[in-house]
Design an enzyme around this catalytic site. Sequence first.
Site, short mmCIF file in Angstrom:
data_model
loop_
_atom_site.label_atom_id
_atom_site.label_comp_id
_atom_site.label_asym_id
_atom_site.label_seq_id
_atom_site.Cartn_x
_atom_site.Cartn_y
_atom_site.Cartn_z
CE1 TYR A 57 -3.81 0.94 -1.10
CE2 TYR A 57 -3.99 2.71 0.68
CZ TYR A 57 -4.85 2.40 -0.11
OH TYR A 57 -5.25 2.37 -0.69
CG HIS A 78 5.93 2.80 1.36
ND1 HIS A 78 4.61 3.04 1.02
CD2 HIS A 78 7.05 1.92 2.21
CE1 HIS A 78 4.52 2.34 2.41
NE2 HIS A 78 5.82 2.11 3.03
CE LYS A 123 5.01 6.86 9.45
NZ LYS A 123 3.96 6.10 9.98
CG ASP A 124 7.77 2.59 10.70
OD1 ASP A 124 7.14 3.09 12.04
OD2 ASP A 124 7.79 2.93 9.76
CD GLN A 145 10.65 -0.82 11.67
OE1 GLN A 145 9.36 -1.20 11.64
NE2 GLN A 145 10.71 -0.01 9.68
CB SER A 185 1.01 6.80 7.60
OG SER A 185 0.64 4.91 7.89
CB SER A 186 0.60 1.68 4.67
OG SER A 186 0.90 1.81 4.45
NE ARG A 187 -1.63 0.11 10.96
CZ ARG A 187 -0.09 -0.33 11.09
NH1 ARG A 187 1.08 0.38 11.15
NH2 ARG A 187 -0.09 -1.80 11.56
#
Length: 293
Positions: A32, A37, A149-150, A153, A185-187
């Site tokens: 997504y 990305h 952003k992460d 992670q 974000s995909s979310r």
Amino acid sequence: MLITRTIAETRAAIAQARAQGKRIGFVPTMGYLHEGHLQLIDIAKEHSDFVVVSIFVNPTQFGPHEDFAAYPRDFERDRRLCEARGADLIFAPEVSEMYPERSLITFQIEKLADHLCGARRPGHFNGVVLVVSKLFNIIQPDVAVFGQKDAQQLIIIKRLVHDLNFPVRIIAAPTVRESDGLAMSSRNVYLSAEQRAQSPVLYRALQRAKALVESGERDARKIIAEMQQLIATASEAKIDYIEIVSTKDLQPVERLDGQVLIALAVYFGKARLIDNIILEISGAHVREIAALP
Ligand code: PAF
């Protein structure tokens, strides 16, 4: 652009690229795709000759009540975007290919997953390091690009590579934002129009924190309180956490000094949005680090 679904096909295609003397770049994603990305692909292309994008919604990093089933998926759109951006191969395995049976070997992450998302999503980073380790072993990239952003992670993956001697260089990529500051974000697709309109408050809160630090504030509690107040002006926002931690060990700091991560997670309805800034503070001098070296 090649598309592979199995580990064997992927290894064969990458072996061929390597035999032609190509350096392998890797962008791991859950699909997504958005501009954030695609900029990871651009960075991978700068550092390699053959870019592999993985598209895999990894079940082991979702908790039982999280959005694994609902996570947005659109392979055809992702394929078009990757091709247009110049990726060379998409590896898009089924869950059964990556996990033919439940993995009996898992990771234990000390310190780095105690706070921030690690504390709110138990087991999440174990699932991330499990799948990223498997992907590194399958693809064997020279470089891999992760978005800042992460940030938690990214820092955990850098440490994974360091501690386990993976022969890959991790490159951090700056957070890509919409014009009003919302981190891509995909979310974000989960947001209603009203929630979307309110969501830039997160970026404003981070900017407020940065301005406070620049004006000499070093007390983490005061900075967090100001951020909470600002976010509370958005009626749809429900704060999950706002924390300030050292980038070395991701442990909370009381006073800001050295390199710190100011991070937040906030619910807007069912969308849990995360964002952060990293600041380097040395005496009165404050510098934002858009991409960790
Ligand atoms: O950041 C993500 O999209 C995922 O956590 C990753 C790195 C692709 C692992 O599933």
